[in-house]
Design a protein around this motif. Structure first.
Motif, PDB file in Angstrom:
ATOM      1  N   VAL A  24       0.836  -1.196   0.000  1.00 28.01           N
ATOM      2  CA  VAL A  24       0.000   0.000   0.000  1.00 28.01           C
ATOM      3  C   VAL A  24       0.871   1.246   0.000  1.00 28.01           C
ATOM      4  CG1 VAL A  24      -1.640   1.342   1.371  1.00 28.01           C
ATOM      5  CG2 VAL A  24      -1.969  -1.120   1.088  1.00 28.01           C
ATOM      6  N   LYS A  25       1.909   1.244   0.812  1.00 24.19           N
ATOM      7  CA  LYS A  25       2.829   2.384   0.847  1.00 24.19           C
ATOM      8  C   LYS A  25       3.480   2.594  -0.507  1.00 24.19           C
ATOM      9  CE  LYS A  25       4.079   1.597   5.707  1.00 24.19           C
ATOM     10  NZ  LYS A  25       5.189   1.254   6.626  1.00 24.19           N
ATOM     11  N   ASN A  26       3.940   1.495  -1.103  1.00 28.04           N
ATOM     12  CA  ASN A  26       4.611   1.588  -2.399  1.00 28.04           C
ATOM     13  C   ASN A  26       3.666   2.080  -3.479  1.00 28.04           C
ATOM     14  OD1 ASN A  26       7.023   0.682  -1.328  1.00 28.04           O
ATOM     15  ND2 ASN A  26       6.651  -1.457  -1.871  1.00 28.04           N
ATOM     16  N   GLU A  27       2.421   1.586  -3.478  1.00 28.43           N
ATOM     17  CA  GLU A  27       1.438   2.025  -4.471  1.00 28.43           C
ATOM     18  C   GLU A  27       1.192   3.520  -4.352  1.00 28.43           C
ATOM     19  OE1 GLU A  27      -2.240  -0.038  -4.586  1.00 28.43           O
ATOM     20  OE2 GLU A  27      -1.361  -1.968  -5.098  1.00 28.43           O
ATOM     21  N   ALA A  28       1.094   3.994  -3.123  1.00 29.31           N
ATOM     22  CA  ALA A  28       0.842   5.421  -2.906  1.00 29.31           C
ATOM     23  C   ALA A  28       2.005   6.259  -3.409  1.00 29.31           C
ATOM     24  CB  ALA A  28       0.594   5.684  -1.421  1.00 29.31           C
ATOM     25  N   VAL A  29       3.221   5.860  -3.073  1.00 28.82           N
ATOM     26  CA  VAL A  29       4.404   6.618  -3.493  1.00 28.82           C
ATOM     27  C   VAL A  29       4.551   6.600  -5.012  1.00 28.82           C
ATOM     28  CG1 VAL A  29       6.932   6.730  -3.403  1.00 28.82           C
ATOM     29  CG2 VAL A  29       5.621   6.298  -1.307  1.00 28.82           C
ATOM     30  N   ILE A  30       4.333   5.428  -5.625  1.00 32.91           N
ATOM     31  CA  ILE A  30       4.427   5.324  -7.085  1.00 32.91           C
ATOM     32  C   ILE A  30       3.398   6.223  -7.752  1.00 32.91           C
ATOM     33  CG2 ILE A  30       4.042   3.773  -9.049  1.00 32.91           C
ATOM     34  CD1 ILE A  30       5.275   1.537  -7.311  1.00 32.91           C
ATOM     35  N   ALA A  31       2.173   6.205  -7.236  1.00 35.99           N
ATOM     36  CA  ALA A  31       1.116   7.044  -7.812  1.00 35.99           C
ATOM     37  C   ALA A  31       1.468   8.523  -7.704  1.00 35.99           C
ATOM     38  CB  ALA A  31      -0.208   6.767  -7.095  1.00 35.99           C
ATOM     39  N   LEU A  32       1.996   8.927  -6.572  1.00 36.70           N
ATOM     40  CA  LEU A  32       2.344  10.329  -6.368  1.00 36.70           C
ATOM     41  C   LEU A  32       3.494  10.764  -7.275  1.00 36.70           C
ATOM     42  CD1 LEU A  32       2.021  10.362  -2.487  1.00 36.70           C
ATOM     43  CD2 LEU A  32       0.593  11.663  -4.074  1.00 36.70           C
ATOM     44  N   THR A  33       4.476   9.888  -7.457  1.00 33.77           N
ATOM     45  CA  THR A  33       5.588  10.240  -8.349  1.00 33.77           C
ATOM     46  C   THR A  33       5.107  10.306  -9.800  1.00 33.77           C
ATOM     47  OG1 THR A  33       6.267   7.906  -8.441  1.00 33.77           O
ATOM     48  CG2 THR A  33       7.387   9.323  -6.857  1.00 33.77           C
ATOM     49  N   MET A  34       4.164   9.440 -10.171  1.00 33.01           N
ATOM     50  CA  MET A  34       3.605   9.497 -11.519  1.00 33.01           C
ATOM     51  C   MET A  34       2.813  10.780 -11.738  1.00 33.01           C
ATOM     52  SD  MET A  34       2.406   5.577 -12.312  1.00 33.01           S
ATOM     53  CE  MET A  34       1.845   5.997 -13.971  1.00 33.01           C
ATOM     54  N   LEU A  35       2.286  11.345 -10.663  1.00 38.52           N
ATOM     55  CA  LEU A  35       1.551  12.602 -10.751  1.00 38.52           C
ATOM     56  C   LEU A  35       2.476  13.813 -10.672  1.00 38.52           C
ATOM     57  CD1 LEU A  35      -1.528  11.703  -8.521  1.00 38.52           C
ATOM     58  CD2 LEU A  35      -1.524  12.049 -10.997  1.00 38.52           C
ATOM     59  N   GLY A  36       3.788  13.551 -10.558  1.00 40.31           N
ATOM     60  CA  GLY A  36       4.752  14.646 -10.655  1.00 40.31           C
ATOM     61  C   GLY A  36       5.442  15.061  -9.368  1.00 40.31           C
ATOM     62  N   TYR A  37       5.213  14.352  -8.276  1.00 40.24           N
ATOM     63  CA  TYR A  37       5.828  14.722  -7.006  1.00 40.24           C
ATOM     64  C   TYR A  37       7.181  14.037  -6.836  1.00 40.24           C
ATOM     65  CZ  TYR A  37       1.352  16.780  -5.768  1.00 40.24           C
ATOM     66  OH  TYR A  37       0.224  17.557  -5.760  1.00 40.24           O
ATOM     67  N   VAL A  38       8.074  14.684  -6.089  1.00 42.20           N
ATOM     68  CA  VAL A  38       9.390  14.127  -5.813  1.00 42.20           C
ATOM     69  C   VAL A  38       9.226  12.918  -4.893  1.00 42.20           C
ATOM     70  CG1 VAL A  38      11.645  14.583  -4.775  1.00 42.20           C
ATOM     71  CG2 VAL A  38      10.478  16.372  -6.072  1.00 42.20           C
ATOM     72  N   GLN A  39       9.929  11.838  -5.204  1.00 43.49           N
ATOM     73  CA  GLN A  39       9.743  10.594  -4.475  1.00 43.49           C
ATOM     74  C   GLN A  39      10.043  10.731  -2.988  1.00 43.49           C
ATOM     75  OE1 GLN A  39      11.507   7.114  -6.236  1.00 43.49           O
ATOM     76  NE2 GLN A  39      11.429   5.932  -4.347  1.00 43.49           N
ATOM     77  N   SER A  40      11.131  11.410  -2.641  1.00 45.89           N
ATOM     78  CA  SER A  40      11.506  11.540  -1.232  1.00 45.89           C
ATOM     79  C   SER A  40      10.438  12.296  -0.438  1.00 45.89           C
ATOM     80  CB  SER A  40      12.854  12.256  -1.102  1.00 45.89           C
ATOM     81  OG  SER A  40      12.804  13.534  -1.708  1.00 45.89           O
ATOM     82  N   ALA A  41       9.869  13.333  -1.060  1.00 42.28           N
ATOM     83  CA  ALA A  41       8.813  14.106  -0.390  1.00 42.28           C
ATOM     84  C   ALA A  41       7.551  13.262  -0.247  1.00 42.28           C
ATOM     85  CB  ALA A  41       8.518  15.377  -1.176  1.00 42.28           C
ATOM     86  N   ALA A  42       7.236  12.487  -1.285  1.00 41.23           N
ATOM     87  CA  ALA A  42       6.059  11.618  -1.246  1.00 41.23           C
ATOM     88  C   ALA A  42       6.201  10.569  -0.154  1.00 41.23           C
ATOM     89  CB  ALA A  42       5.856  10.958  -2.609  1.00 41.23           C
ATOM     90  N   GLU A  43       7.380   9.953  -0.064  1.00 37.05           N
ATOM     91  CA  GLU A  43       7.616   8.928   0.961  1.00 37.05           C
ATOM     92  C   GLU A  43       7.452   9.493   2.364  1.00 37.05           C
ATOM     93  OE1 GLU A  43      11.509   7.626  -0.074  1.00 37.05           O
ATOM     94  OE2 GLU A  43      10.812   6.106  -1.495  1.00 37.05           O
ATOM     95  N   LYS A  44       7.952  10.704   2.579  1.00 36.74           N
ATOM     96  CA  LYS A  44       7.869  11.330   3.904  1.00 36.74           C
ATOM     97  C   LYS A  44       6.421  11.601   4.303  1.00 36.74           C
ATOM     98  CE  LYS A  44       9.496  15.342   6.532  1.00 36.74           C
ATOM     99  NZ  LYS A  44      10.285  16.599   6.479  1.00 36.74           N
ATOM    100  N   VAL A  45       5.638  12.161   3.375  1.00 42.55           N
ATOM    101  CA  VAL A  45       4.248  12.495   3.676  1.00 42.55           C
ATOM    102  C   VAL A  45       3.420  11.230   3.877  1.00 42.55           C
ATOM    103  CG1 VAL A  45       2.144  13.484   2.701  1.00 42.55           C
ATOM    104  CG2 VAL A  45       4.291  14.738   2.540  1.00 42.55           C
TER     105      VAL A  45
END
Length: 202
Positions: A157-178
């Motif tokens: 679930v965590k990985n799916e969320a981070v992958i989705a956010l990076t695909m939407l244009g967010y920086v991976q490190s910031a997405a992982e933190k949030v």
């Protein structure tokens, strides 16, 4: 060109789905609203997704929607100067159709400005251009984003969320933190709600 595709929902992620119809797998770009609608239908036949095709010089992009109302909102958003297809999808992932209609009707450009890729001028233009067109859509909308039943947030679930956010244009490190912060406060949050909350915090 295509109104909808009906077939087997063979693959699903928070940002894409594949519908197999007539032996052909159609890859569609989707919002979180559509993901939440489709999640209980994985593997099922006769899954119906409304579509909108964008033709570019170098590629054809097919977008999928849970209903005609979301598709109409998408079309209205991309009609606004400065709003591309991916930005429109991100807006529809951040707010349900009813929420977005209310935001526009109430002249709340600041809420739209919070979406990645939308600046102040573009947010104001969305409100000005679409305000009068929201009334009918708001009347037809059933309200909040549908959520699937909660499940414990595994690493998947965590990985799916981070992958989705990076695909939407967010920086991976910031997405992982949030994502980590949200899960810490709400351990049983489902993935689509997790992504939606993250979109509002990033």
């Amino acid at each position: 060109m295509y109104d909808y595709i009906k077939g087997i929902l063979s693959e699903l992620t928070p940002t894409t789905c594949t519908i197999e119809a007539g032996g052909v797998g159609y890859l569609l770009n989707i919002s979180l609203t559509t993901y939440a609608f489709l999640e209980p239908l994985q593997g099922k036949d006769n899954t119906k997704v409304y579509t909108y095709l964008i033709v570019r010089e170098d590629e054809h992009l097919l977008f999928g929607f849970s209903d005609k109302m979301e598709r109409e909102l998408f079309k209205l958003l991309i009609s606004v100067s400065g709003v591309g297809a991916n930005t429109a999808r991100t807006i529809l992932s951040s707010y349900s159709p009813a929420e977005l209609a209310q935001i526009i009707e109430s002249d709340n450009a600041n809420a739209i400005k919070k979406v990645k890729g939308v600046g102040t001028k573009t947010a104001q233009k969305i409100v000005i251009d679409l305000k009068d067109k929201m009334k009918n859509l708001a009347a037809e909308s059933n309200g909040a984003l549908p959520l699937s039943s909660a499940s414990s947030p595994s690493s998947q679930v965590k990985n799916e969320a981070v992958i989705a956010l990076t695909m939407l244009g967010y920086v991976q490190s910031a997405a992982e933190k949030v994502v980590a912060e949200i899960i810490k406060g709400e351990p049983s949050i489902p993935v689509e709600k997790l992504i939606k909350e993250a979109l509002r915090k990033l």
